[in-house]
Design a protein around this motif. Structure first.
Motif, mmCIF file in Angstrom:
data_model
loop_
_atom_site.group_PDB
_atom_site.id
_atom_site.type_symbol
_atom_site.label_atom_id
_atom_site.label_comp_id
_atom_site.label_asym_id
_atom_site.label_seq_id
_atom_site.Cartn_x
_atom_site.Cartn_y
_atom_site.Cartn_z
ATOM 1 N N UNK A 1 12.012 -27.406 -81.591
ATOM 2 C CA UNK A 1 12.857 -28.225 -80.749
ATOM 3 C C UNK A 1 12.103 -29.463 -80.254
ATOM 4 N N UNK A 2 10.845 -29.270 -79.874
ATOM 5 C CA UNK A 2 10.054 -30.397 -79.378
ATOM 6 C C UNK A 2 9.817 -31.424 -80.475
ATOM 7 N N UNK A 47 9.552 -27.716 -73.394
ATOM 8 C CA UNK A 47 10.911 -27.338 -73.777
ATOM 9 C C UNK A 47 11.766 -27.116 -72.534
ATOM 10 N N UNK A 48 11.209 -26.392 -71.580
ATOM 11 C CA UNK A 48 11.876 -26.129 -70.314
ATOM 12 C C UNK A 48 10.818 -26.065 -69.231
ATOM 13 N N UNK A 75 8.141 -34.657 -69.173
ATOM 14 C CA UNK A 75 9.418 -34.772 -69.861
ATOM 15 C C UNK A 75 9.786 -33.368 -70.306
ATOM 16 N N UNK A 76 10.971 -32.948 -69.895
ATOM 17 C CA UNK A 76 11.434 -31.613 -70.237
ATOM 18 C C UNK A 76 12.791 -31.707 -70.905
ATOM 19 N N UNK A 83 13.894 -37.773 -69.723
ATOM 20 C CA UNK A 83 13.751 -38.425 -71.020
ATOM 21 C C UNK A 83 13.555 -39.928 -70.862
ATOM 22 N N UNK A 84 14.004 -40.475 -69.731
ATOM 23 C CA UNK A 84 13.860 -41.911 -69.497
ATOM 24 C C UNK A 84 12.394 -42.315 -69.400
ATOM 25 N N UNK A 85 11.515 -41.360 -69.138
ATOM 26 C CA UNK A 85 10.085 -41.664 -69.093
ATOM 27 C C UNK A 85 9.585 -42.146 -70.445
ATOM 28 N N UNK A 86 10.334 -41.855 -71.501
ATOM 29 C CA UNK A 86 9.966 -42.303 -72.839
ATOM 30 C C UNK A 86 10.349 -43.766 -73.069
#
Length: 182
Positions: A1-2, A47-48, A75-76, A83-86
């Motif tokens: 998933x990652x 992942x979590x 980021x999880x 996800x905005x940290x990306x």
């Protein structure tokens, strides 16, 4: 998933850190190694949140402070706002207001998820205890039974052959701690 998550966003995973230690423990070797290996503004991708922590609140705050001191961004996959940290726009210092708002929101959500993770861990432990107690009362639960053959083997090496704990461990293939327990 990652891997799928980062590939879809055009990123690469620099390193993996896996450990088989309870998230209820603050002192974890791989987590410590991750923090030491990290660089300013790296992403700690999980992942979590419950894969990172089941810590009590005070220990979570300690870990969170360590993550912040190493200037990591969490980021999880289960916290979509993280996800905005990306995004370079959001993480860029040229937009400090947006960054402060997103950082505050993510911090609050991650703290909430960490607290819920600990609560879930406590609930599962309580339900497990209740189930065991019920099984005991119905006569259906037997505690882990000792392996008498294994015990005899260890006792033979220790008492008859007069081997040390380490020598017994090597001869039997059991760990030193298992030898001590027996």
């Amino acid at each position: 998933m990652l891997e799928q998550f980062v590939q879809e966003r055009g990123f690469k995973i620099a390193s993996y850190y896996r450990e088989n230690i309870s998230g209820t423990k603050l002192d974890r070797l791989e987590l410590r190694r991750l923090l030491m290996d990290s660089h300013h503004n790296d992403i700690l991708l999980v992942e979590q949140i419950d894969r990172l922590t089941h810590l009590i609140n005070s220990d979570w705050m300690t870990l969170k402070k360590q993550i912040e001191q190493h200037e990591l961004r969490v980021v999880s996959l289960d916290v979509p706002t993280s996800w905005l940290a990306l995004s370079e726009k959001v993480s860029s210092p040229t937009d400090p207001i947006t960054r402060a708002v997103i950082t505050a929101i993510n911090s609050m959500l991650i703290d909430l998820m960490a607290a819920m993770s600990h609560k879930d861990w406590l609930s599962r432990r309580q339900r497990q205890k209740q189930g065991i107690e019920r099984a005991h009362s119905l006569g259906k639960y037997r505690d882990k039974q000792a392996d008498h053959e294994r015990h005899q083997k260890v006792l033979y090496y220790r008492q008859v052959m007069k081997l040390s704990i380490r020598e017994t461990a090597e001869a039997t293939g059991y760990s030193c701690s298992q030898i001590r327990r027996i």
